[in-house]
Design a protein around this motif. Sequence first.
Motif, PDB file in Angstrom:
ATOM      1  N   GLY A   1       0.814  -1.207   0.000  1.00 21.51           N
ATOM      2  CA  GLY A   1       0.000   0.000   0.000  1.00 21.51           C
ATOM      3  C   GLY A   1       0.848   1.256   0.000  1.00 21.51           C
ATOM      4  N   THR A   2       0.180   2.385   0.197  1.00 22.02           N
ATOM      5  CA  THR A   2       0.878   3.671   0.173  1.00 22.02           C
ATOM      6  C   THR A   2       1.837   3.827   1.343  1.00 22.02           C
ATOM      7  N   GLY A   3       1.566   3.123   2.433  1.00 26.54           N
ATOM      8  CA  GLY A   3       2.406   3.264   3.613  1.00 26.54           C
ATOM      9  C   GLY A   3       2.115   4.538   4.369  1.00 26.54           C
ATOM     10  N   LEU A   4       3.011   4.880   5.267  1.00 27.76           N
ATOM     11  CA  LEU A   4       2.774   6.018   6.161  1.00 27.76           C
ATOM     12  C   LEU A   4       2.651   7.336   5.400  1.00 27.76           C
ATOM     13  N   PHE A   5       1.997   8.293   6.031  1.00 26.08           N
ATOM     14  CA  PHE A   5       1.848   9.618   5.439  1.00 26.08           C
ATOM     15  C   PHE A   5       3.186  10.353   5.505  1.00 26.08           C
ATOM     16  N   LYS A   6       3.481  11.102   4.459  1.00 23.47           N
ATOM     17  CA  LYS A   6       4.792  11.746   4.356  1.00 23.47           C
ATOM     18  C   LYS A   6       4.924  12.951   5.279  1.00 23.47           C
ATOM     19  N   SER A   7       3.829  13.672   5.466  1.00 28.73           N
ATOM     20  CA  SER A   7       3.908  14.906   6.250  1.00 28.73           C
ATOM     21  C   SER A   7       3.560  14.657   7.714  1.00 28.73           C
ATOM     22  N   SER A   8       4.431  15.078   8.598  1.00 29.56           N
ATOM     23  CA  SER A   8       4.153  14.955  10.025  1.00 29.56           C
ATOM     24  C   SER A   8       3.270  16.101  10.518  1.00 29.56           C
ATOM     25  N   ARG A   9       3.027  17.083   9.650  1.00 30.80           N
ATOM     26  CA  ARG A   9       2.172  18.210  10.034  1.00 30.80           C
ATOM     27  C   ARG A   9       0.694  17.846   9.971  1.00 30.80           C
ATOM     28  N   ASP A  10       0.366  16.852   9.161  1.00 30.59           N
ATOM     29  CA  ASP A  10      -1.024  16.425   9.030  1.00 30.59           C
ATOM     30  C   ASP A  10      -1.354  15.443  10.150  1.00 30.59           C
ATOM     31  N   LEU A  11      -2.090  15.896  11.145  1.00 24.41           N
ATOM     32  CA  LEU A  11      -2.314  15.102  12.353  1.00 24.41           C
ATOM     33  C   LEU A  11      -3.471  14.128  12.154  1.00 24.41           C
ATOM     34  N   ILE A  12      -3.160  13.029  11.493  1.00 24.98           N
ATOM     35  CA  ILE A  12      -4.157  11.994  11.209  1.00 24.98           C
ATOM     36  C   ILE A  12      -3.872  10.804  12.119  1.00 24.98           C
ATOM     37  N   VAL A  13      -4.875  10.374  12.853  1.00 21.74           N
ATOM     38  CA  VAL A  13      -4.721   9.285  13.825  1.00 21.74           C
ATOM     39  C   VAL A  13      -5.218   7.989  13.202  1.00 21.74           C
ATOM     40  N   VAL A  14      -4.447   6.908  13.389  1.00 22.38           N
ATOM     41  CA  VAL A  14      -4.841   5.607  12.844  1.00 22.38           C
ATOM     42  C   VAL A  14      -4.762   4.537  13.932  1.00 22.38           C
ATOM     43  N   PRO A  15      -5.652   3.530  13.885  1.00 24.66           N
ATOM     44  CA  PRO A  15      -5.529   2.391  14.800  1.00 24.66           C
ATOM     45  C   PRO A  15      -4.299   1.559  14.448  1.00 24.66           C
ATOM     46  N   LYS A  16      -3.651   1.001  15.456  1.00 21.84           N
ATOM     47  CA  LYS A  16      -2.544   0.078  15.212  1.00 21.84           C
ATOM     48  C   LYS A  16      -3.059  -1.182  14.519  1.00 21.84           C
ATOM     49  N   SER A  17      -2.155  -1.935  13.925  1.00 17.80           N
ATOM     50  CA  SER A  17      -2.571  -3.077  13.103  1.00 17.80           C
ATOM     51  C   SER A  17      -3.290  -4.153  13.909  1.00 17.80           C
ATOM     52  N   HIS A  18      -2.888  -4.392  15.165  1.00 19.58           N
ATOM     53  CA  HIS A  18      -3.565  -5.433  15.945  1.00 19.58           C
ATOM     54  C   HIS A  18      -4.986  -4.995  16.320  1.00 19.58           C
ATOM     55  N   ILE A  19      -5.206  -3.683  16.444  1.00 19.80           N
ATOM     56  CA  ILE A  19      -6.557  -3.175  16.701  1.00 19.80           C
ATOM     57  C   ILE A  19      -7.422  -3.393  15.479  1.00 19.80           C
ATOM     58  N   LEU A  20      -6.859  -3.145  14.307  1.00 24.75           N
ATOM     59  CA  LEU A  20      -7.592  -3.365  13.061  1.00 24.75           C
ATOM     60  C   LEU A  20      -7.942  -4.843  12.900  1.00 24.75           C
ATOM     61  N   LEU A  21      -6.998  -5.727  13.216  1.00 24.93           N
ATOM     62  CA  LEU A  21      -7.269  -7.163  13.137  1.00 24.93           C
ATOM     63  C   LEU A  21      -8.390  -7.558  14.094  1.00 24.93           C
ATOM     64  N   GLU A  22      -8.334  -7.076  15.327  1.00 25.53           N
ATOM     65  CA  GLU A  22      -9.396  -7.416  16.275  1.00 25.53           C
ATOM     66  C   GLU A  22     -10.754  -6.914  15.785  1.00 25.53           C
ATOM     67  N   ALA A  23     -10.776  -5.736  15.214  1.00 26.21           N
ATOM     68  CA  ALA A  23     -12.036  -5.186  14.698  1.00 26.21           C
ATOM     69  C   ALA A  23     -12.619  -6.091  13.623  1.00 26.21           C
ATOM     70  N   TYR A  24     -11.768  -6.581  12.729  1.00 27.68           N
ATOM     71  CA  TYR A  24     -12.259  -7.445  11.646  1.00 27.68           C
ATOM     72  C   TYR A  24     -12.654  -8.823  12.162  1.00 27.68           C
ATOM     73  N   MET A  25     -11.964  -9.342  13.164  1.00 27.54           N
ATOM     74  CA  MET A  25     -12.366 -10.620  13.751  1.00 27.54           C
ATOM     75  C   MET A  25     -13.739 -10.503  14.396  1.00 27.54           C
ATOM     76  N   ARG A  26     -13.973  -9.407  15.080  1.00 27.13           N
ATOM     77  CA  ARG A  26     -15.274  -9.182  15.707  1.00 27.13           C
ATOM     78  C   ARG A  26     -16.365  -8.979  14.653  1.00 27.13           C
ATOM     79  N   LEU A  27     -16.014  -8.278  13.593  1.00 24.90           N
ATOM     80  CA  LEU A  27     -16.972  -8.048  12.506  1.00 24.90           C
ATOM     81  C   LEU A  27     -17.378  -9.374  11.858  1.00 24.90           C
TER      82      LEU A  27
END
Length: 250
Positions: A147-173
């Motif tokens: 994928g695109t990977g991390l965002f290049k600019s550190s000025r853009d304050l975008i929050v993302v769930p860690k990968s294990h949180i994303l996995l748990e979300a999909y397991m629950r789904l």
Amino acid sequence: MPEFSEAFVACIAQALRTAQVPNVLWGHCLLNVHGVPSVIMSVDFVVRDDCLDVGAEAIGHVKGVAPCPDPAACPSSSPTRPTPPPSFHVHCEDSELVAGLYLQSDTLVFLPPLDHSLLHPTKLELPPHFVLASDQAVLPPWRPGRGTGLFKSSRDLIVVPKSHILLEAYMRLYARDFGKPVGNFGMAMICYLEGYVDLDGLLDIQQLPGPLKTLYVELRDGRKPVRQWTNELRDALALPELNRFQFEKC
């Protein structure tokens, strides 16, 4: 700005923060940040349920977006689409791109309510479930075939769930909506995370709750029939056991 870009994602996040709506990135854009190659047709965020109306109004005023002309007939909000529909969305002018909002109760219900620490996020003060989309210590850079990977600019304050949180979300789904298109989507996303994020050593499964960690490893290693595995997952999440008829129907 209506086309997909880090600047557009940051613009949506900033509009939500300005309206005092804590938010985290979601959907296929989030998958790309974690190194999963996925076509991005929408820029999605998770918000608290009680912030949906304020968030909807906020992103509706972002430059370059327009209200959905017919939510009842729009493919982006159709309950029969193969991926879960957002609770609210707007269309980007002169583009097929959509910006959507998902409820925390439909996505990250197992986490504490998104709070005001996400309105002025810093690396040191974020809750442990999240990172900034520009965090080079946690997220991968762009790589061929990923994928695109991390965002290049550190000025853009975008929050993302860690990968294990994303996995748990999909397991629950998957467990919650087994036999429905949304459940099938959940399993497909589990497989994507396994094949890209885990395979690349970017998934810390030790951070998963005990039963889910064991179950994920059993699925990944093919140790159990899917029916047995699914029922054990549902049992771990206090969901009713599926009978034979329900499996044969799928």
